[in-house]
Write a protein that holds these residues in place. Sequence first.
Motif, PDB file in Angstrom:
ATOM      1  N   GLU A 194       0.957  -0.977  -0.052  1.00 37.33           N
ATOM      2  CA  GLU A 194       0.036   0.043  -0.121  1.00 37.33           C
ATOM      3  C   GLU A 194       0.754   1.301   0.043  1.00 37.33           C
ATOM      4  N   LYS A 195       2.095   1.220   0.714  1.00 38.54           N
ATOM      5  CA  LYS A 195       2.918   2.462   0.703  1.00 38.54           C
ATOM      6  C   LYS A 195       3.350   2.605  -0.731  1.00 38.54           C
ATOM      7  N   ALA A 196       3.838   1.407  -1.245  1.00 42.74           N
ATOM      8  CA  ALA A 196       4.375   1.831  -2.556  1.00 42.74           C
ATOM      9  C   ALA A 196       3.400   2.277  -3.771  1.00 42.74           C
ATOM     10  N   GLU A 197       2.079   1.659  -3.585  1.00 41.72           N
ATOM     11  CA  GLU A 197       0.975   1.977  -4.462  1.00 41.72           C
ATOM     12  C   GLU A 197       0.674   3.276  -4.141  1.00 41.72           C
ATOM     13  N   LYS A 198       0.546   3.947  -3.055  1.00 44.66           N
ATOM     14  CA  LYS A 198       0.302   5.406  -2.840  1.00 44.66           C
ATOM     15  C   LYS A 198       1.145   6.325  -3.848  1.00 44.66           C
ATOM     16  N   GLU A 199       2.657   5.752  -3.629  1.00 44.87           N
ATOM     17  CA  GLU A 199       3.692   6.535  -4.558  1.00 44.87           C
ATOM     18  C   GLU A 199       3.715   6.345  -5.848  1.00 44.87           C
ATOM     19  N   GLY A 200       2.724   5.259  -6.577  1.00 38.76           N
ATOM     20  CA  GLY A 200       2.878   4.926  -7.871  1.00 38.76           C
ATOM     21  C   GLY A 200       3.697   4.044  -8.242  1.00 38.76           C
ATOM     22  N   LYS A 201       4.497   3.456  -7.338  1.00 33.76           N
ATOM     23  CA  LYS A 201       5.456   2.555  -7.557  1.00 33.76           C
ATOM     24  C   LYS A 201       5.278   1.129  -7.522  1.00 33.76           C
ATOM     25  N   PRO A 202       6.083   0.117  -8.322  1.00 35.26           N
ATOM     26  CA  PRO A 202       5.728  -1.171  -8.202  1.00 35.26           C
ATOM     27  C   PRO A 202       6.500  -1.596  -6.974  1.00 35.26           C
ATOM     28  N   LEU A 203       6.013  -2.743  -6.343  1.00 35.96           N
ATOM     29  CA  LEU A 203       6.852  -3.358  -4.880  1.00 35.96           C
ATOM     30  C   LEU A 203       7.529  -4.548  -5.500  1.00 35.96           C
ATOM     31  N   PRO A 204       8.817  -4.641  -5.573  1.00 33.10           N
ATOM     32  CA  PRO A 204       9.490  -5.892  -5.960  1.00 33.10           C
ATOM     33  C   PRO A 204       9.326  -7.058  -5.068  1.00 33.10           C
ATOM     34  N   ILE A 205       9.040  -8.221  -5.339  1.00 31.03           N
ATOM     35  CA  ILE A 205       8.657  -9.436  -4.546  1.00 31.03           C
ATOM     36  C   ILE A 205       9.287 -10.734  -4.952  1.00 31.03           C
ATOM     37  N   SER A 206       9.905 -11.475  -4.088  1.00 33.36           N
ATOM     38  CA  SER A 206      10.177 -12.857  -4.496  1.00 33.36           C
ATOM     39  C   SER A 206       9.534 -13.862  -3.871  1.00 33.36           C
ATOM     40  N   ILE A 207       9.304 -14.842  -4.365  1.00 36.09           N
ATOM     41  CA  ILE A 207       8.603 -16.016  -4.113  1.00 36.09           C
ATOM     42  C   ILE A 207       9.598 -17.345  -4.092  1.00 36.09           C
ATOM     43  N   SER A 208       9.957 -17.724  -2.610  1.00 35.42           N
ATOM     44  CA  SER A 208      10.764 -18.878  -2.669  1.00 35.42           C
ATOM     45  C   SER A 208      10.135 -19.965  -2.247  1.00 35.42           C
ATOM     46  N   ILE A 209      10.164 -21.275  -3.057  1.00 31.09           N
ATOM     47  CA  ILE A 209       9.308 -22.346  -2.729  1.00 31.09           C
ATOM     48  C   ILE A 209      10.239 -23.587  -2.632  1.00 31.09           C
ATOM     49  N   GLY A 210      10.028 -24.417  -1.475  1.00 31.41           N
ATOM     50  CA  GLY A 210      10.692 -25.648  -1.180  1.00 31.41           C
ATOM     51  C   GLY A 210      12.061 -25.028  -0.491  1.00 31.41           C
ATOM     52  N   VAL A 211      11.935 -24.762   0.762  1.00 33.08           N
ATOM     53  CA  VAL A 211      12.877 -24.378   1.482  1.00 33.08           C
ATOM     54  C   VAL A 211      13.065 -25.042   2.923  1.00 33.08           C
ATOM     55  N   ASP A 212      13.946 -24.646   3.842  1.00 29.83           N
ATOM     56  CA  ASP A 212      14.143 -25.500   5.023  1.00 29.83           C
ATOM     57  C   ASP A 212      12.820 -25.400   5.814  1.00 29.83           C
ATOM     58  N   PRO A 213      12.289 -26.300   6.559  1.00 29.04           N
ATOM     59  CA  PRO A 213      11.262 -26.189   6.955  1.00 29.04           C
ATOM     60  C   PRO A 213      11.111 -25.069   8.090  1.00 29.04           C
ATOM     61  N   ALA A 214      12.264 -24.938   8.867  1.00 32.27           N
ATOM     62  CA  ALA A 214      12.539 -24.060   9.849  1.00 32.27           C
ATOM     63  C   ALA A 214      12.236 -22.701   9.448  1.00 32.27           C
ATOM     64  N   VAL A 215      12.507 -22.410   8.067  1.00 31.99           N
ATOM     65  CA  VAL A 215      11.978 -21.039   7.366  1.00 31.99           C
ATOM     66  C   VAL A 215      10.355 -20.967   7.304  1.00 31.99           C
ATOM     67  N   GLU A 216       9.899 -22.135   6.832  1.00 33.23           N
ATOM     68  CA  GLU A 216       8.398 -22.183   6.771  1.00 33.23           C
ATOM     69  C   GLU A 216       7.587 -21.959   8.089  1.00 33.23           C
ATOM     70  N   ILE A 217       8.248 -22.488   9.161  1.00 35.86           N
ATOM     71  CA  ILE A 217       7.466 -22.333  10.387  1.00 35.86           C
ATOM     72  C   ILE A 217       7.497 -20.860  11.025  1.00 35.86           C
ATOM     73  N   ALA A 218       8.846 -20.241  10.826  1.00 30.42           N
ATOM     74  CA  ALA A 218       9.179 -18.885  11.294  1.00 30.42           C
ATOM     75  C   ALA A 218       8.288 -18.066  10.604  1.00 30.42           C
ATOM     76  N   ALA A 219       8.071 -18.249   9.265  1.00 26.55           N
ATOM     77  CA  ALA A 219       7.254 -17.429   8.330  1.00 26.55           C
ATOM     78  C   ALA A 219       5.974 -16.804   8.785  1.00 26.55           C
ATOM     79  N   CYS A 220       5.420 -17.841   9.764  1.00 25.55           N
ATOM     80  CA  CYS A 220       4.189 -17.802  10.031  1.00 25.55           C
ATOM     81  C   CYS A 220       3.818 -17.111  11.478  1.00 25.55           C
ATOM     82  N   PHE A 221       5.126 -16.489  12.092  1.00 24.04           N
ATOM     83  CA  PHE A 221       4.616 -15.775  12.994  1.00 24.04           C
ATOM     84  C   PHE A 221       3.805 -14.314  12.761  1.00 24.04           C
ATOM     85  N   GLU A 222       3.070 -13.715  13.658  1.00 19.17           N
ATOM     86  CA  GLU A 222       2.344 -12.577  13.537  1.00 19.17           C
ATOM     87  C   GLU A 222       2.550 -11.604  14.593  1.00 19.17           C
ATOM     88  N   PRO A 223       1.943 -10.347  14.383  1.00 15.44           N
ATOM     89  CA  PRO A 223       2.171  -9.397  15.446  1.00 15.44           C
ATOM     90  C   PRO A 223       1.228  -9.812  16.703  1.00 15.44           C
TER      91      PRO A 223
END
Length: 486
Positions: A194-223
């Motif tokens: 949303e911050k990038a969109e307000k400035e009319g800029k694309p947001l670069p994003i990578s999608i990594s598939i098939g990684v260490d399970p520790a990364v997959e679990i850690a990625a699911c933490f939330e505020p």
Amino acid sequence: MNKVTDLRSAIELLKTIPGQLIETNESVNPMAELSGVYRHIGAGGTVMRPTKIGPAMIFNNVKGHEDARVIIGLLANRERVGIMLDTKPEKLGFLLNESVKNPIDPIVISNEFAKCQEVVHYADEPGFDIRKLVPAPTNTEEDAGPYITMGMCYASDIETGESDVTIHRLCLQSEDEISMYFVPGARHLDVFREKAEKEGKPLPISISIGVDPAVEIAACFEPPTTPLGFNELSIAGAIRNKPVELVNCLTINEKAIANAEYVIEGELIPGRYVREDQNTNTGKAMPEFPGYTGEAIEKTPVIKVKAVTHRRNPIMQTIIGPSEEHVNLAGIPTEASVIQMIEKAMPGRLLNVYAHSSGGGKYMAVLQFKKLKQSDEGRQRQAALLAFSAFPELKHIIIVSEDVDPFDTNDVLWSMNTRYQGDVDTIFIPGVRCHPLDPSQSPEYNALLKDKGMSCKTIFDCTVPFNLKEKFERSKFMDVDIERFM
């Protein structure tokens, strides 16, 4: 200590343990058939019965993708997660809590050492089609399209440079476009977008598939456990006591996980949205963790794909949306968040917590609480209130005493049947924000709710009153060494 560093080393470890992994060379259609098979083999979770918890499964012969394999169910068993994270299943929440408190930041390695870039496909090359390059399955015949369900989405704040990794619902819409669903609320990548969109800029994003399970679990933490600006890859680094290795992408100004099986490089385009089911018109998206198929979203942001890179003979990783795999992905970080919050407020009282399978790892938690003195009476309910604060998407909390196994549903229900009276041990907290994917959390179901995604949160206090402990002692059996008799 195990030597898991990526998906392939996790697979090699599981091959050494009977009952944790099976392979098939039988030809399988990724469109609904693959998930239909695994539903019976090991899905579990909130999948409609018959289903069960079982081994992970590798399909070696996927129609339309001769050079790729697909693994499903890697995390669909709590014991298996414990094996891969090198700890006891009942201690996983404690491991993650310690990892959050002692993060190790990721590092960037040279492109020449990045396994994820062994093979490169650029989107401006003739014949480029992500649907042919990435064997993304559908869970059912109603799905809006092929979905990437285990993509580690990595992006950065265009102003501060702070990065975040999260798992999102990603539907392959065309040869070079992917729709990305954000659950309403403070999802960090959506804040960046949303911050990038307000400035009319694309947001670069990578999608990594098939990684260490520790990364997959850690990625699911939330505020609030991991606030905006907290890079969850540092939790995975702490789990392994070694930093996660990143690599600079080839076509965008962003990083990806260096040993991933696949990496998709792209940009979230400002002002570009599509209807999620534009190719099927089913009105459905894909099965979600509560056990129901999510509605297709009318207006989803779009990722324009710039490149796909992968390892030689890549392994695609996927999950069934409502399976036990989601329970562990979402639930174990939930447990860690609850442990952290309650331990700060009342040390030594919370013995364990289980984000129960029936709630998809998000909606229900069982707290095992110990009252040390009479003045602890009531603190078990305070602990439940803290748990709601630690993980706002919790809907129901059951509190049990120290002699009840929170991971054994029969034991928990026994406690409810013999240590609970509905009129005095139920606490209702109406009209609280929760989660929009529960179909009962809507004004249509409950006219007292003001908006979709609100709920009446409920505490079921099944603990023994401190002054009545002697009346609730369980039968005392002799402790014996059963090895003599086996």
